[in-house]
Scaffold this active site. Sequence first.
Site, PDB file in Angstrom:
ATOM      1  N   SER A 164       0.898 -53.592 -31.888  1.00 36.80           N
ATOM      2  CA  SER A 164       1.613 -52.601 -32.655  1.00 36.80           C
ATOM      3  C   SER A 164       2.307 -51.877 -31.397  1.00 36.80           C
ATOM      4  O   SER A 164       1.634 -51.554 -30.374  1.00 36.80           O
ATOM      5  CB  SER A 164       0.796 -51.752 -33.425  1.00 36.80           C
ATOM      6  OG  SER A 164       1.763 -50.499 -33.783  1.00 36.80           O
TER       7      SER A 164
ATOM      8  N   TYR B 264      -6.238 -46.281 -34.451  1.00 40.34           N
ATOM      9  CA  TYR B 264      -5.382 -47.487 -34.670  1.00 40.34           C
ATOM     10  C   TYR B 264      -4.657 -47.911 -33.502  1.00 40.34           C
ATOM     11  O   TYR B 264      -4.761 -49.035 -32.915  1.00 40.34           O
ATOM     12  CB  TYR B 264      -4.546 -47.114 -35.774  1.00 40.34           C
ATOM     13  CG  TYR B 264      -3.507 -48.367 -36.153  1.00 40.34           C
ATOM     14  CD1 TYR B 264      -3.788 -49.541 -36.869  1.00 40.34           C
ATOM     15  CD2 TYR B 264      -2.143 -48.232 -35.667  1.00 40.34           C
ATOM     16  CE1 TYR B 264      -2.900 -50.355 -37.076  1.00 40.34           C
ATOM     17  CE2 TYR B 264      -1.218 -49.242 -35.683  1.00 40.34           C
ATOM     18  CZ  TYR B 264      -1.470 -50.509 -36.769  1.00 40.34           C
ATOM     19  OH  TYR B 264      -0.780 -51.211 -36.762  1.00 40.34           O
TER      20      TYR B 264
END
Length: 243
Positions: A138, A152
């Site tokens: 990401s 995350y």
Amino acid sequence: MATRPLEGKTALVTGGSRGVGAGIVARLAADGARVAFTYANSPQRAEAVAAAAAAHPIRADSLHEQDIEAAVAQTADRFGSLDILVNNAAVGTFATITDLKMAEIDAMLTINVRSVIVAIRESLAHMGSGGRIINIGSINADRTPFPGQSIYATTKGALASLTRGLARELAPRGITINNIQPGPIDTDANPADGPAASTMLGVMAMDRFGTAAEVGAFVSYLAGPDATYITGASLDIDGGFGA
Ligand SMILES: NC(=O)c1ccc[n+]([C@@H]2O[C@H](COP(=O)([O-])OP(=O)(O)OC[C@H]3O[C@@H](n4cnc5c(N)ncnc54)[C@H](OP(=O)(O)O)[C@@H]3O)[C@@H](O)[C@H]2O)c1
């Protein structure tokens, strides 16, 4: 008619029942690969993806090491080889470190990082020269503009480090490994019409979310015959989120 670039190749995609993973399954299959994919909680959607792409669905929960081992073994048994591994399955619970429960943190670390290590380790037993490993990280590994993303982002930063380290171990075997870092992509996890969408668009160069098909095209390129000299890289597909 042009030959399909992944004709004769076999692939396993984790988390292919929805979203980005479904887009990757569809594109790899359209480009000629025989594709298996895992899912955990969405059997009906997995069946629909499998039917549309003539792909092979495998129920395998990335929380459990044995499930991943079995999924890799089943793929290699069915296809006789494994050329392409795409580590896509992940979860994100977005809250500050003090608000997150330890179980939520453990799930992110296990599904987003530990399961990727297990899938790669298992796949290497079946992957020869020319093999391709593609992690879905990401852009949050490099840029975390909002509070509540720290754990995350930590898991996705780990994938970038894992990718660099394994590039050194796998190049002598003729295997490349790369890490695709999407920005906002329109999926169940991050809908383009969701409550956070306008905030995200506010920090981006382009005024739209990306699509699963756009990520699938990037994966297919890295898995294909033109990407022979790319390894250890974290590559953004983010509409300028990180610009
Ligand atoms: N969407 C974005 O904006 C965005 C941005 C950057 C990075 N990413 C990354 O892109 C990837 C896909 O994201 P997405 O937006 O498509 O997510 P999503 O819509 O939530 O889909 C997640 C997929 O992963 C599977 N999955 C979740 N937990 C699993 C588990 N324990 N075992 C096996 N499969 C599991 C789900 O399958 P079931 O439903 O069958 O369990 C589903 O197919 C992730 O790595 C994510 O971090 C997404």
